[in-house]
Design an enzyme around this catalytic site. Structure first.
Site, PDB file in Angstrom:
ATOM      1  N   SER A  46      -3.059  -1.594   7.303  1.00 24.65           N
ATOM      2  CA  SER A  46      -4.150  -1.472   6.334  1.00 24.65           C
ATOM      3  C   SER A  46      -4.033  -0.190   5.525  1.00 24.65           C
ATOM      4  O   SER A  46      -4.620  -0.071   4.447  1.00 24.65           O
ATOM      5  CB  SER A  46      -5.505  -1.513   7.055  1.00 24.65           C
ATOM      6  N   ASP A  84       0.817  -0.981  14.132  1.00 31.16           N
ATOM      7  CA  ASP A  84       1.274  -2.240  13.548  1.00 31.16           C
ATOM      8  C   ASP A  84       2.772  -2.222  13.291  1.00 31.16           C
ATOM      9  O   ASP A  84       3.321  -1.194  12.871  1.00 31.16           O
ATOM     10  CB  ASP A  84       0.580  -2.482  12.200  1.00 31.16           C
ATOM     11  N   GLU A 180      -9.234 -11.886  14.026  1.00 33.79           N
ATOM     12  CA  GLU A 180      -9.819 -11.454  12.752  1.00 33.79           C
ATOM     13  C   GLU A 180     -10.350 -12.640  11.952  1.00 33.79           C
ATOM     14  O   GLU A 180      -9.638 -13.618  11.718  1.00 33.79           O
ATOM     15  CB  GLU A 180      -8.782 -10.694  11.920  1.00 33.79           C
TER      16      GLU A 180
END
Length: 263
Positions: A46, A84, A180
């Site tokens: 992100s 990630d 999510e």
């Protein structure tokens, strides 16, 4: 403070104690989060949108993740740190292991990968080589071009597929799972079925833990604000109080509320 471990999160699940997690990208915020009691942090891709200013996570590289992981680790030496593996960083088993090694050496305790049952062999390979894995199902931002945008996943017939994906990841050796933007009903079904802790974002208050992008938690996200986001800073008045409020609302089940959830 003792280091936070995966075993501790497993105990939280068994004792039905909700826990709060958040993204972090630098030393200062990592230290603040750890000082205020968030002991599980994610260096998320992100950062491509929140830090680098891209319109998706796709441009983020393994080197970017490693850079921010080192910074976060310095600020939160005892936190459980997830990192990630970004877009196209785990196309083959050999590439996956090499890239996982890079972020683990940078200070990560665990790598997070987006994808379902097709990732099972990769997850198994990493687990056999002592690389802890967190899976990520539902709205997986690296697949935004396939989904046609940022949309709720796991509705209708897709619910069973996503449920089976979750079982496959756990069976392959994943030790955590992020869900999510999925319906609350599906999130509960998956959370109840798995023995590993499940962390939700846009999945209702039925998961074992919650995660937010820090910029969403503080109301500094530009443009579209996700339905599941809450600006804790607006109510709390300062960042440290906002973090404490976030933790308290997650642990009590107040956040996320119905207004932050999907069905």
């Amino acid at each position: 403070m003792k280091p936070t471990t995966i075993a501790l999160l497993q105990k939280c699940k068994q004792e039905k104690k909700r826990f709060a997690t958040i993204t972090a990208y630098d030393h200062s915020f990592a230290k603040l989060f750890a000082d205020e009691g968030i002991n599980v942090l994610l260096v998320g891709d992100s950062l491509g949108m929140t830090v680098q200013g891209h319109d998706s996570t796709l441009p983020v590289t393994v080197e970017d993740i490693a850079y921010h992981t080192r910074a976060v680790r310095r600020g939160a030496p005892n936190s459980l740190l997830l990192a990630d593996l970004p877009f196209m960083a785990y196309a083959t088993p050999e590439q996956t292991f090499a890239n996982a090694a890079i972020v683990m050496r940078a200070g990560a305790n665990m790598v997070k990968l987006e994808g379902g049952a097709w990732l099972a062999d990769t997850v198994r390979m990493l687990a056999e080589r002592a690389v802890p894995v967190c899976g990520h199902l539902g709205l997986t931002p690296q697949s935004v071009n396939v989904f046609g945008g940022y949309k709720v996943q796991g509705r209708g017939d897709a619910a069973q597929t996503l449920f089976e994906d979750a079982l496959a990841l756990e069976a392959a050796g994943a030790q955590l799972l992020v869900l999510e933007c999925v319906p609350v009903e599906l999130a509960k079904r998956i959370t109840d079925a798995l023995t590993i802790p499940v962390i939700g974002i846009g999945a209702g208050n039925v998961t074992d833990g919650q995660i937010l992008v820090m910029h969403d938690a503080f109301g500094i996200t530009g443009g579209h604000i996700p339905k599941f986001a809450k600006n804790f800073l607006a109510e709390a008045g300062d960042i440290r109080a906002a973090v404490r409020q976030y933790i308290a609302e997650v642990e009590s089940g107040v956040y996320p509320g119905e207004e932050h959830s999907f069905h």
